[in-house]
Design an enzyme around this catalytic site. Structure first.
Site, PDB file in Angstrom:
ATOM      1  N   SER A  98       0.656  -1.256   0.148  1.00  9.57           N
ATOM      2  CA  SER A  98       0.083   0.406   0.064  1.00  9.57           C
ATOM      3  C   SER A  98       0.492   0.809  -0.056  1.00  9.57           C
ATOM      4  O   SER A  98       1.995   1.265   0.123  1.00  9.57           O
ATOM      5  CB  SER A  98      -1.094   0.166   0.738  1.00  9.57           C
ATOM      6  OG  SER A  98      -0.174   0.153   2.551  1.00  9.57           O
ATOM      7  N   SER A  99       0.340   2.616  -0.387  1.00  8.42           N
ATOM      8  CA  SER A  99       1.224   3.941  -0.468  1.00  8.42           C
ATOM      9  C   SER A  99       0.197   4.292   1.194  1.00  8.42           C
ATOM     10  O   SER A  99      -1.287   4.797   1.393  1.00  8.42           O
ATOM     11  CB  SER A  99       0.464   4.805  -1.377  1.00  8.42           C
ATOM     12  OG  SER A  99       0.958   5.861  -1.030  1.00  8.42           O
TER      13      SER A  99
END
Length: 382
Positions: A98-99
């Protein structure tokens, strides 16, 4: 006025500043300079019930896409190895990349005490966004980043280079660090750890620090930065938890093993004086995880269930009269462990997580304690 990525980056930096951090404006300058949209590719996942739905860039107006990307929010880019860009419909599973929300990224970097001249090792390149913030602040030559997943590493390298960033990128097990670049002034993990891999401490300078989220199989976590203890052997590191409600995905080698379908066994039954709801607060769940680190926890309408995959041990609670009773089956009495831990926490005044600390000794013993190292404590799994 035309909406631009640059304008949204500046708005994001202002939003983070207005929320109380970071204190060092250099991190806000980095947020305003690094194009987060370049590191998201063409899609991300958003939760829909128990599944994950892909959001594709080409399905939105350009301005709508940019507004989504520049929220201060975590954007999941991969679920159980499936990249959002390759998903044609909803998928089930757990996020594997994920970011992370930008405010948490810069909070961790500031907690680590990173400043000009430091050499930093990042464990978990991910999308490359946090790596780019480091490169912007320190310069490429001072930044090393290790990514476990070759596919994710290749995408991150492409996007970093496209953004004009050229840090030292390594594909491999970040839990082993990167000995060839040691020693590091700071090591920051962008994934949660069940315990500290010794190589990470070995690769720090004498005044270095390791900043990470301590996590586990009950999905509880705590943010901590460990530094060499001033009054102890040089191989000992210690630190206090910040108390913030942060959550990171566990490092892949630290994730729980696959668990077969669960069937309740009556086992040994007894009354329990402890309300299972105590395990559901932020700190209560953290204590439960410390007390029974090999167990996974799920909640139901009538209590909680604990399951240990390795031994088959289980415990589950149900209402009984004016209180609760617990069923325990298998060689580990999981509820006994949790009950003992919660009781010790309550007897200490049920403090928040900011009153907890952690120590790692030179011989590999890792403990989390309340108040002081001599207070109530739990050993972490090896």
């Amino acid at each position: 006025m035309t909406l631009t990525a640059q304008g949204l980056r500046e708005e994001l930096a202002e939003t983070i500043a207005a929320a109380g951090g970071p204190h060092d404006p250099a991190w806000l300058d980095a947020v305003a300079a690094v194009p987060r949209d370049s590191f998201l590719g063409t899609a991300f996942f958003r939760p829909t019930g128990t599944a994950w739905e892909p959001v594709h860039r080409d399905g939105l107006a350009p301005e709508d896409w940019l507004r989504l990307v520049y929220r201060d929010a975590t954007l999941v880019t991969q679920v159980d190895g499936i990249d959002a860009a390759h998903a044609t419909g909803s998928v089930s599973g757990s996020p594997t990349s994920s970011s992370t929300l930008p405010s948490l990224v810069v909070r961790m970097l500031e907690l680590a005490g990173i400043t000009e001249g430091h050499k930093v090792l990042e464990v978990g390149t991910g999308t490359g966004y946090s790596t780019a913030l480091l490169s912007r602040r320190l310069g490429d030559a001072q930044v090393y980043s290790v990514e476990y997943d070759p596919g994710i590493a290749a995408l991150a390298a492409e996007r970093l280079h496209g953004a004009g960033c050229h840090p030292r990128l390594i594909v491999g097990d970040g839990l082993a660090g990167h000995p060839a670049g040691a020693e590091y002034d700071r090591i920051v993990a962008t994934c949660a750890l069940r315990s500290v891999p010794p190589p990470l401490l070995w690769q720090l300078t004498d005044t270095g620090s390791l900043t990470f989220a301590l996590g586990g199989w009950m999905h509880a976590s705590g943010l901590v930065s460990l530094t060499s203890a001033d009054d102890a052997d040089e191989d000992t590191a210690t630190g206090r938890f910040t108390g913030e409600t942060v959550s990171y995905m566990l490092a892949r080698p630290h994730r729980p093993p696959p668990r077969p379908k669960f069937f309740r066994h009556a086992g040994q039954t007894r009354q329990t004086a402890m309300d299972p709801a105590l395990t559901q607060s932020w700190t209560g769940r953290f204590v439960a995880q410390l007390a029974a680190p090999s167990a996974e926890m799920t909640t139901t309408g009538d209590g909680v269930t604990l399951v240990d995959t390795a031994t088959g041990s289980q415990a589950w609670t149900e209402p009984h009269g004016d209180g609760w009773r617990v069923h325990q089956h298998g060689p580990l009495h999981l509820w006994d462990q949790v009950e003992t831990g919660i009781t010790a926490w309550q007897q200490a005044g049920a403090p928040g997580q900011e009153e907890f600390g952690m120590t790692v000794t030179g011989d590999g013993i890792q403990t989390v304690w309340i108040g002081e190292p001599s207070g109530p404590s739990w050993m972490l799994p090896a």
